[in-house]
Scaffold this active site. Sequence first.
Site, short mmCIF file in Angstrom:
data_model
loop_
_atom_site.label_atom_id
_atom_site.label_comp_id
_atom_site.label_asym_id
_atom_site.label_seq_id
_atom_site.Cartn_x
_atom_site.Cartn_y
_atom_site.Cartn_z
N CYS A 248 49.50 -45.81 41.25
CA CYS A 248 49.59 -47.07 42.00
C CYS A 248 50.34 -48.16 41.24
CB CYS A 248 48.21 -47.54 42.38
SG CYS A 248 47.31 -46.31 43.34
N HIS B 205 46.06 -56.78 40.95
CA HIS B 205 45.95 -55.46 41.59
C HIS B 205 44.74 -55.46 42.53
CE1 HIS B 205 46.92 -51.27 42.00
NE2 HIS B 205 45.68 -50.91 41.68
N HIS C 114 45.25 -50.85 50.38
CA HIS C 114 45.92 -50.40 49.16
C HIS C 114 47.09 -49.51 49.56
CE1 HIS C 114 46.91 -49.26 45.24
NE2 HIS C 114 45.73 -48.96 44.75
#
Length: 758
Positions: free
Chosen positions: A164, A297, A334
């Site tokens: 990610c 994040h 996400h």
Amino acid sequence: MNWDEGLVLTAAAASCSLGEHRSEILAAMLEGRTAIEDAPAIEGEFLPESPGASVAKIRAAQVAESDPVVGPVPDRAEKLLSRSIRQALAEADLDHQTIQRMKSEGRRFETIFGTTLGGMRHLGEGIRTGRLGEFSRTTTATVTRAALAGTGLPLGGSTVSAACASGVSTLAIAATTLLADEADVLIAVSYDPISEFAFAGFKCLRLVSEGPLRPFTADRTGMRLGEGYGVFIVERADDAKARGTRPIARILGWGGASDAHHLTQPAPDGRGAARALRDATRAMEPSRRLPDLVAAHATSTPANDAAEYAALSAAFGDRLPEVPVTALKSRIGHTLAAAGAVELAVVIAAMEQSRLPAAANASIDRESFPKLDLLCEGPRSGSIERAAVVSLGFGGADAAILVEAADASHPITPHFPGRAVHASSTAGDAILISGCGVLVPSEDQAPIRTGELGLDDGALEGLDDARAVRRLARFSRLVRAAGILAVRDAGLEDAEVRACAGFVGTRFGALEYTIDFYQELIRDGLGAGNPLYFAESVPNIGSAQLSLGLGLEGLTLSVGGTVIAGIEAMHLARRHLQTGQSERAIVVAAEETHPMVRKILHDLGHGTEQPSAEGAIAFVLERASSLRDRGGVAKGVLIGSKVNWPASGGTLASIDSLVNVIPDTAEGPIDSISSIIPIIGPPAESLAGRVVDLAMRRRRLPETGSHRPSATRVERGSVGPLLAAADAMRAGRTEAIAWPDSAGGAGSLEIGGVSSPS
């Protein structure tokens, strides 16, 4: 600093559940909207726990379906990638005609992709239907080739994965390429389509929240999956100015690091993220400025938010309360590899409109996060001149980037983590090979299955912690073991190993666990799945396990989807070292074998009658100054590397991409055949070997003496080219290894013995 200096962004395209343009996404966020409740494009479904029982709802996010379909392959990844790439090219004034004109003038274009899924949707459809066409589109190289069709850009680019953290990492690689002066226009692309594979994986890891996403809130319970695509055009500022294109932002710095802690949990102290963020924001240290915004994040999982707060605290210290922080995943889910890219595009839109978007559903847990200024009570108005984006990924991958607004009132001088190769401090600093580790079965070994060769388990015994690796994928064990052998061969101390960067190349990765996980979720529904199999199937599992197994704390990432992935990993590592971003790097190529994949490749015409083999090979690359300072011994020289992608479709364009990577030192006119650097390629009887023969003829090199096919009678995937490089190094010869990929790309390495001139 003048705007005609440094590295700039001339386009930022983004697509997610809230829209298909950065300004549209920002507007929706400023209105307080979220879109993470529905994802009908997920292929699978939950199965009822008993006959007649209700079925669980899939809560996730996806890009809205819209016309027209762009590109030759109408699946989500290719279709939506095509749209975002074209949007970015249009913003940067790079239409097809302009690109062709610039190429004719010698301007060099390169595309870098980042993903965690690639063609995984095609794999699922192939498993369900058995259709070869779906299997043929599974590799990342075929996805990217389809997405780029008709743009005027080369049909491909290296695909990397830092989980990610991939979105920010692709931008760092693009900037590194410009610093190395090996391209002029970089297209940094990151993407992940909505997918049952990822949804089921995060579900079985118990990271998916049934309720709303509540970042940095006491009762936060997890994340939700999203879908995203982000595309940036990166150029030197003076080049953009010369062609009359106005930058939208300037890159001030970036950072990459690894936790070396755990595969699926961040280091609690946030140490890797803190290093990445400190490196990214060094440009602000002389003036003691702080970012006007940080896009965290912030996955809303308990462990991630706590570790990220520790990282923010370590990076900004007592001044953290002065830094506004937002958490955008709470609105769009996400988006995995695209997360950093989509969030950076939104940040740039916020700079343009002087509006700071807030997190959704959040109320700060003041006991746990006492110094955090989280935007959670609605958007704020205010100038945003500089902003940072933080991305964290599986395997402890950490990345951060700092950008400056186009209209900043007082531009500051960038501080890049490396330095340009033309700077006096790096000029002439050769890249040397100080260690090599090889784990491959011999060609006369008894097969483990029909047509497949494997290592005896004894070959791995004693190399690694037996308890740590006993449940790992075979691929992971091979990567770690080869890396350990290379480090031992190089004579590195523990502290020197920790400081290394790591690059792992593979065509297919952890095949067995990936296929087993997918077959299980197709059979038993989205609620099924072995969490270990999923965690060991992520595309960056090689670099993650290299970091975990050896304790690497530098930048680590994987390169995948091609036979030349090992060459690509060497290529990216060389650039990383030559721009001074690390003193040394460990590069690994590794492959498993699997009967299903062998059969599919054969049916597609990509296989051979040769047996396929598992195996791994690792090199330690070092800058000459580093090796000299520690008193190490050079075993070879990486004189150069090239990777090229076809300009168009068709066999001739693929042959030309191979022609373009054959080193210039092999060109005529030649007085004697002995003066030609030998070109080592795939076995002569293979399809790839015949492509090399055609390329040599097209290059008009002598038919004898210049091309020596590999003598191996085994198909070794991405390991094969690096094994040929190791043979040249050990023989003390200067040779070029040139290899084609079935999707049309090609790569080469020029290797010299220690007595060879560099």
